[in-house]
Design a protein around this motif. Sequence first.
Motif, PDB file in Angstrom:
ATOM      1  N   MET A 336       6.443  -1.470  -6.710  1.00 35.17           N
ATOM      2  CA  MET A 336       5.620  -2.087  -7.753  1.00 35.17           C
ATOM      3  C   MET A 336       5.668  -3.615  -7.694  1.00 35.17           C
ATOM      4  SD  MET A 336       3.840   0.059  -9.037  1.00 35.17           S
ATOM      5  CE  MET A 336       3.810   1.716  -8.388  1.00 35.17           C
ATOM      6  N   GLU A 337       6.768  -4.135  -7.195  1.00 31.02           N
ATOM      7  CA  GLU A 337       6.845  -5.603  -7.050  1.00 31.02           C
ATOM      8  C   GLU A 337       5.945  -6.077  -5.916  1.00 31.02           C
ATOM      9  OE1 GLU A 337      11.051  -6.511  -6.491  1.00 31.02           O
ATOM     10  OE2 GLU A 337      11.468  -5.093  -8.127  1.00 31.02           O
ATOM     11  N   LEU A 338       5.640  -5.178  -4.996  1.00 27.67           N
ATOM     12  CA  LEU A 338       4.871  -5.574  -3.815  1.00 27.67           C
ATOM     13  C   LEU A 338       3.367  -5.342  -3.984  1.00 27.67           C
ATOM     14  CD1 LEU A 338       7.268  -4.028  -1.137  1.00 27.67           C
ATOM     15  CD2 LEU A 338       7.288  -6.348  -2.061  1.00 27.67           C
ATOM     16  N   PHE A 339       2.998  -4.709  -5.066  1.00 22.80           N
ATOM     17  CA  PHE A 339       1.573  -4.446  -5.290  1.00 22.80           C
ATOM     18  C   PHE A 339       0.987  -5.490  -6.226  1.00 22.80           C
ATOM     19  CE2 PHE A 339      -0.100  -0.202  -3.850  1.00 22.80           C
ATOM     20  CZ  PHE A 339       0.891   0.027  -2.917  1.00 22.80           C
ATOM     21  N   ARG A 340      -0.222  -5.912  -5.906  1.00 25.05           N
ATOM     22  CA  ARG A 340      -0.911  -6.865  -6.776  1.00 25.05           C
ATOM     23  C   ARG A 340      -1.270  -6.195  -8.092  1.00 25.05           C
ATOM     24  NH1 ARG A 340      -5.165  -8.208  -2.690  1.00 25.05           N
ATOM     25  NH2 ARG A 340      -6.557  -7.715  -4.417  1.00 25.05           N
ATOM     26  N   LYS A 341      -1.284  -7.005  -9.136  1.00 27.73           N
ATOM     27  CA  LYS A 341      -1.540  -6.467 -10.467  1.00 27.73           C
ATOM     28  C   LYS A 341      -2.929  -5.813 -10.567  1.00 27.73           C
ATOM     29  CE  LYS A 341      -0.924  -6.981 -15.191  1.00 27.73           C
ATOM     30  NZ  LYS A 341      -0.119  -7.302 -16.247  1.00 27.73           N
ATOM     31  N   GLU A 383      -6.880  -5.880   3.044  1.00 32.49           N
ATOM     32  CA  GLU A 383      -7.951  -5.246   3.805  1.00 32.49           C
ATOM     33  C   GLU A 383      -8.915  -4.498   2.874  1.00 32.49           C
ATOM     34  OE1 GLU A 383      -6.566  -2.880   7.130  1.00 32.49           O
ATOM     35  OE2 GLU A 383      -8.388  -1.635   7.056  1.00 32.49           O
ATOM     36  N   LEU A 384      -8.373  -3.771   1.942  1.00 37.31           N
ATOM     37  CA  LEU A 384      -9.232  -2.983   1.047  1.00 37.31           C
ATOM     38  C   LEU A 384      -9.820  -3.825  -0.066  1.00 37.31           C
ATOM     39  CD1 LEU A 384      -7.343   0.395   0.588  1.00 37.31           C
ATOM     40  CD2 LEU A 384      -9.650   0.091   1.476  1.00 37.31           C
ATOM     41  N   TYR A 385      -9.005  -4.683  -0.616  1.00 43.00           N
ATOM     42  CA  TYR A 385      -9.453  -5.502  -1.753  1.00 43.00           C
ATOM     43  C   TYR A 385      -9.087  -6.954  -1.526  1.00 43.00           C
ATOM     44  CZ  TYR A 385      -9.860  -0.914  -3.867  1.00 43.00           C
ATOM     45  OH  TYR A 385     -10.195   0.389  -4.115  1.00 43.00           O
ATOM     46  N   PRO A 386      -9.993  -7.706  -0.903  1.00 39.38           N
ATOM     47  CA  PRO A 386      -9.722  -9.132  -0.734  1.00 39.38           C
ATOM     48  C   PRO A 386      -9.354  -9.719  -2.094  1.00 39.38           C
ATOM     49  CG  PRO A 386     -11.775  -8.495   0.347  1.00 39.38           C
ATOM     50  CD  PRO A 386     -11.299  -7.302  -0.412  1.00 39.38           C
ATOM     51  N   PRO A 387      -8.277 -10.487  -2.159  1.00 35.50           N
ATOM     52  CA  PRO A 387      -7.802 -10.965  -3.454  1.00 35.50           C
ATOM     53  C   PRO A 387      -8.894 -11.755  -4.174  1.00 35.50           C
ATOM     54  CG  PRO A 387      -6.506 -11.898  -1.635  1.00 35.50           C
ATOM     55  CD  PRO A 387      -7.495 -10.965  -1.034  1.00 35.50           C
ATOM     56  N   PRO A 388      -8.975 -11.605  -5.495  1.00 38.75           N
ATOM     57  CA  PRO A 388      -9.958 -12.376  -6.253  1.00 38.75           C
ATOM     58  C   PRO A 388      -9.694 -13.844  -6.032  1.00 38.75           C
ATOM     59  CG  PRO A 388      -8.509 -11.067  -7.729  1.00 38.75           C
ATOM     60  CD  PRO A 388      -8.062 -10.811  -6.331  1.00 38.75           C
TER      61      PRO A 388
END
Length: 391
Positions: A336-341, A383-388
């Motif tokens: 969970m620490e490694l996943f973006r919010k 890759e799946l979700y380019p960061p906002p």
Amino acid sequence: MDDAYARLELCFNPFEPAASGVPVSGALWVPERWSQPLQRFVETMEGTSGTKAYAISGEYGSGKTYLLRWLERVELPRHRIRPFFFDNPGVRFYDLANTLLRQIGREEFAKSLWEFLNPKLPGFQGSLFEDSFQAWLLSVKKHRREKEAIRVLSEAMQTKGVADDEEIRYKLGRLIVETYDRPYFEYKDFIAGRQGSLVAEKEEAPYFATILRSLRLIGSAEALAFLMDEFEEISLQKRLTKRQAHDYLATMKRLIGLTEHEQFWIIVAMTPQAAEVTAKLEPALWQRFVSQGKHQFKIPPLNDQEARELVRRRLKNARPEETTAKPLFPFPENMMELFRKDIKSSPRKLVKVCSLAIAKAIQAPEQVQIPFGAEYLRQIQKELYPPPSVE
Ligand SMILES: Nc1ncnc2c1ncn2[C@@H]1O[C@H](COP(=O)(O)OP(=O)(O)OP(=O)(O)O)[C@@H](O)[C@H]1O
Ligand SMILES: [Mg+2]
């Protein structure tokens, strides 16, 4: 391939790449924050009169379909409430009734109703074979006793509380007797008046109520519930013509009316925008639908603990019998620490990222270290979700 899965201590990828609706196997589970309001609704509504409608709203991919399926398969059956699932029903009352009838099937409906009514025609012998629905119908036809059969069925309907109205009972009786002449359903079957004649809209509701009551009685259910998914398709104003908007609101009104008079419930799921549109289209109606806001729930973004639990349960469902794997393996325990919010708070994004992480590890085992490292997971999310962007 099997070795690659064995290395991850999995039998298959428990995360589906399309991430829509419910997975093929495994028990359904929802976070307590989702289940509680719905359980409360179910408990307070049981056996009460008054409006029994509920609106679930949630952003794209937040778990609306999953939550409705959980109600359908887990929660409502516990209360002996018989669910019917509708995916994107039409705007007209007629469409809804048609969809329902197609779901049940005429033969099944007629046969169960016949079993429930248990009609007795004098002179019919009670051999095992003769007792079957088909044999009964054949005998009726052969001896040209249709009129009598319809009368007996209609009487049984009155005694057993299916319908009071004589015309409706006649219609239903005929529908049973003619089951094999035309085994498919047409909504026309339930409409009063001469064959093919159009009926005033308000006339449809009593027929529909009778179908609902029959379905409840033959299944010995406490109540029936309609679960309507993708309600936004209907209410999104930009796609509705004036006529359709009118039909939509009329349908809502009649459905609400039915929930007030029958043991019948409606639970709809839609995007927050669609809820707003409906609320604006006719505020009083919407307030009535959601009981002044009491029967309304917006699916919140997942918190870390919920996201972790979602992942853990999915993985558990795909574990081999013998396993010593840690709960989140092949993901690291600090996952969970490694996943973006923005990713871990959305069930769809979370499932998709997990799906791809596992798929890549299966395709190229030698290139992916396990448990998955921070960099690997960062790449997959990107890759799946380019960061906002920050701006
Ligand atoms: N409680 C849960 N446990 C496990 N998986 C879940 C849960 N909730 C949602 N999911 C998964 O998240 C994904 C998205 O869920 P779902 O399709 O229900 O969202 P939705 O709100 O209906 O999306 P849309 O707006 O596109 O209709 C699906 O793969 C679903 O299986
Ligand atoms: Mg959905």
